[in-house]
Design a protein around this motif. Sequence first.
Motif, PDB file in Angstrom:
ATOM      1  N   ILE A 198      48.157   5.861 -28.600  1.00 48.44           N
ATOM      2  CA  ILE A 198      48.109   5.027 -27.630  1.00 48.44           C
ATOM      3  C   ILE A 198      49.114   3.779 -27.885  1.00 48.44           C
ATOM      4  N   GLU A 199      49.299   3.515 -28.866  1.00 46.62           N
ATOM      5  CA  GLU A 199      50.292   2.288 -29.094  1.00 46.62           C
ATOM      6  C   GLU A 199      51.565   2.851 -28.315  1.00 46.62           C
ATOM      7  N   VAL A 202      51.475   2.676 -24.756  1.00 43.56           N
ATOM      8  CA  VAL A 202      51.333   1.413 -24.038  1.00 43.56           C
ATOM      9  C   VAL A 202      52.726   0.807 -24.216  1.00 43.56           C
ATOM     10  N   LEU A 203      53.586   0.893 -25.128  1.00 44.44           N
ATOM     11  CA  LEU A 203      54.955   0.499 -25.254  1.00 44.44           C
ATOM     12  C   LEU A 203      55.648   1.057 -24.175  1.00 44.44           C
ATOM     13  N   ARG A 204      55.587   2.270 -24.231  1.00 44.67           N
ATOM     14  CA  ARG A 204      56.311   3.131 -22.979  1.00 44.67           C
ATOM     15  C   ARG A 204      56.075   2.676 -21.572  1.00 44.67           C
ATOM     16  N   ALA A 205      54.674   2.297 -21.445  1.00 38.88           N
ATOM     17  CA  ALA A 205      54.185   1.740 -20.109  1.00 38.88           C
ATOM     18  C   ALA A 205      55.004   0.281 -20.066  1.00 38.88           C
ATOM     19  N   GLU A 206      54.986  -0.379 -20.945  1.00 39.64           N
ATOM     20  CA  GLU A 206      55.479  -1.602 -20.882  1.00 39.64           C
ATOM     21  C   GLU A 206      57.098  -1.680 -20.574  1.00 39.64           C
ATOM     22  N   ARG A 207      57.710  -0.732 -21.040  1.00 38.59           N
ATOM     23  CA  ARG A 207      59.129  -0.490 -21.011  1.00 38.59           C
ATOM     24  C   ARG A 207      59.452   0.168 -19.644  1.00 38.59           C
ATOM     25  N   ALA A 208      58.712   0.874 -18.697  1.00 42.42           N
ATOM     26  CA  ALA A 208      58.753   1.351 -17.470  1.00 42.42           C
ATOM     27  C   ALA A 208      58.610   0.004 -16.566  1.00 42.42           C
ATOM     28  N   ILE A 209      57.537  -0.459 -17.048  1.00 45.58           N
ATOM     29  CA  ILE A 209      57.342  -2.041 -15.961  1.00 45.58           C
ATOM     30  C   ILE A 209      58.536  -2.824 -16.058  1.00 45.58           C
ATOM     31  N   SER A 210      58.941  -3.219 -17.229  1.00 43.30           N
ATOM     32  CA  SER A 210      60.127  -3.950 -17.393  1.00 43.30           C
ATOM     33  C   SER A 210      61.379  -3.303 -16.724  1.00 43.30           C
ATOM     34  N   ASN A 211      61.639  -2.209 -16.738  1.00 42.19           N
ATOM     35  CA  ASN A 211      62.833  -1.461 -16.046  1.00 42.19           C
ATOM     36  C   ASN A 211      62.509  -1.906 -14.839  1.00 42.19           C
ATOM     37  N   PRO A 219      54.131   6.622 -18.530  1.00 46.03           N
ATOM     38  CA  PRO A 219      53.526   7.818 -19.072  1.00 46.03           C
ATOM     39  C   PRO A 219      52.153   8.083 -18.110  1.00 46.03           C
ATOM     40  N   GLN A 220      52.452   8.531 -16.968  1.00 45.89           N
ATOM     41  CA  GLN A 220      51.555   8.897 -15.877  1.00 45.89           C
ATOM     42  C   GLN A 220      50.521  10.099 -16.621  1.00 45.89           C
ATOM     43  N   ASP A 221      51.003  10.969 -17.318  1.00 50.16           N
ATOM     44  CA  ASP A 221      50.469  12.244 -17.640  1.00 50.16           C
ATOM     45  C   ASP A 221      49.410  11.884 -18.584  1.00 50.16           C
ATOM     46  N   PHE A 222      49.952  10.870 -19.528  1.00 48.91           N
ATOM     47  CA  PHE A 222      49.046  10.556 -20.879  1.00 48.91           C
ATOM     48  C   PHE A 222      47.711   9.428 -20.189  1.00 48.91           C
ATOM     49  N   TRP A 223      48.123   8.754 -19.115  1.00 47.68           N
ATOM     50  CA  TRP A 223      47.053   8.102 -18.529  1.00 47.68           C
ATOM     51  C   TRP A 223      46.043   9.108 -17.755  1.00 47.68           C
ATOM     52  N   GLN A 224      46.833   9.962 -17.199  1.00 48.19           N
ATOM     53  CA  GLN A 224      45.820  10.812 -16.315  1.00 48.19           C
ATOM     54  C   GLN A 224      44.933  11.515 -17.173  1.00 48.19           C
ATOM     55  N   VAL A 225      45.422  12.092 -18.335  1.00 47.46           N
ATOM     56  CA  VAL A 225      44.409  12.893 -19.119  1.00 47.46           C
ATOM     57  C   VAL A 225      43.377  11.898 -19.916  1.00 47.46           C
ATOM     58  N   GLY A 226      43.625  10.627 -19.882  1.00 52.59           N
ATOM     59  CA  GLY A 226      42.697   9.882 -20.378  1.00 52.59           C
ATOM     60  C   GLY A 226      41.779   9.423 -19.494  1.00 52.59           C
ATOM     61  N   LYS A 237      48.029   0.708 -17.386  1.00 49.72           N
ATOM     62  CA  LYS A 237      48.369   0.417 -18.750  1.00 49.72           C
ATOM     63  C   LYS A 237      47.073  -0.410 -19.418  1.00 49.72           C
ATOM     64  N   ASP A 238      46.613  -1.006 -18.531  1.00 44.76           N
ATOM     65  CA  ASP A 238      45.255  -1.790 -19.243  1.00 44.76           C
ATOM     66  C   ASP A 238      44.126  -0.587 -19.373  1.00 44.76           C
ATOM     67  N   GLU A 239      44.049   0.251 -18.352  1.00 44.44           N
ATOM     68  CA  GLU A 239      43.131   1.459 -18.147  1.00 44.44           C
ATOM     69  C   GLU A 239      43.528   2.172 -19.821  1.00 44.44           C
ATOM     70  N   ILE A 240      44.728   2.341 -20.132  1.00 42.06           N
ATOM     71  CA  ILE A 240      44.843   3.147 -21.460  1.00 42.06           C
ATOM     72  C   ILE A 240      44.340   2.141 -22.657  1.00 42.06           C
ATOM     73  N   LEU A 241      44.487   1.074 -22.360  1.00 40.39           N
ATOM     74  CA  LEU A 241      43.670   0.119 -23.563  1.00 40.39           C
ATOM     75  C   LEU A 241      42.236   0.303 -23.547  1.00 40.39           C
ATOM     76  N   ASP A 242      41.616   0.316 -22.107  1.00 44.80           N
ATOM     77  CA  ASP A 242      40.439   0.703 -22.055  1.00 44.80           C
ATOM     78  C   ASP A 242      39.717   1.824 -22.872  1.00 44.80           C
ATOM     79  N   PHE A 243      40.532   3.083 -22.567  1.00 44.36           N
ATOM     80  CA  PHE A 243      40.207   4.195 -23.273  1.00 44.36           C
ATOM     81  C   PHE A 243      40.195   3.885 -24.969  1.00 44.36           C
ATOM     82  N   LYS A 244      40.955   3.059 -25.443  1.00 44.18           N
ATOM     83  CA  LYS A 244      41.217   2.858 -26.904  1.00 44.18           C
ATOM     84  C   LYS A 244      39.745   2.210 -27.245  1.00 44.18           C
ATOM     85  N   LYS A 245      39.240   1.264 -26.410  1.00 45.11           N
ATOM     86  CA  LYS A 245      38.106   0.561 -26.458  1.00 45.11           C
ATOM     87  C   LYS A 245      36.846   1.541 -26.496  1.00 45.11           C
TER      88      LYS A 245
END
Length: 335
Positions: A173-174, A177-186, A285-292, A146-154
């Motif tokens: 991205i936003e 990132v929410l989807r990632a946080e939801r997966a972590i929470s679940n 969102p593994q595929d979204f992270w991976q393409v990033g 999730k942090d790496e997705i935010l790095d892509f944004k930067k």
Amino acid sequence: MEQEAVKKVIEENYPIRVIEVVKLKNIYKVICPNEQYCLKTIKYNFGHFFFIISAMKHLYENNFEGSIPIIKTIANKDYIEIKSCFAYLIPWKEARIGNYDNILDIISAAEVLAKLHIKSRGFKVTENMNPRIGWFKWIETFRTRKDEILDFKKRILDKDIKSEFDYMYLVEIEQEVLRAERAISNLLSSEYVQIMEKHIKTNGFCHHDFAHHNLLFADKKIYVIDFDYCILDTHLHDLASLILRSLKNGRWNIKGAEMILNKYSSINEVEEEEIPVIAAFMEFPQDFWQVGIQYYWEKHPWGEEFFINKLSKILDDREDKQEFVGELRKYKMGG
């Protein structure tokens, strides 16, 4: 010539006469007078390579029917060194590869995967192995990604000139990132840790790349190949990946998942409390992270159009996938 050098090394190390060597990606097809072989090269450190071939040998010695035996060298070793790589030799299989568009192949894959996981049990890690380890790490891995997705944004925002892909990726991205946080929470609200404490006692491992092209249908069997990404982790990792691979790209439906789960569970039982863990793994969102990663960090030279098309497919699929994950999370085994 590269093939001639490989031919020479093979003949120096194995009691075979080689007619021709043909390079196919990261393997060599070795053609001999009466038989054919596959020389598989792996460019890892020795400890990691030794873990991989030890896992393969463990399955074979445990009578896993999807194993292909490793051929010993003249020096009675399981491997050779060639061109700064380690390599092993196995018999060549004339086969068709699996097809995850075919429901019969998917069900067969679930059966073979369950048997692989059972036969992986009791694996002993020795001091000279350097394995990938996934036990208890999903939550931290998801947070890191999730942090790496935010790095892509930067990285995008820091660009003076942005590409079409940059704009496409940035606007999503936003939400991802929410989807990632939801997966972590679940995952945190599931019994993930307790399940890992139970599963780790089996001393099993995962294939970690159970893609259709790593299943060879031949000799009325299904052989499993390419253990390069093998990892010490819960079997739920592989099972979730198989469901994901089988249902992605517009095929999300609970009946499809049910068929995979039921076949797998008929051999290696899936417990009720394990379903939310599988769902959380699939939700990230593994595929979204991976393409990033491929675009911003690894900078693969695949061209702008390739990445745009890949991202478009991910975005087209995500809402149906999210709806499916919600259904799967509430699914009752045998219900």
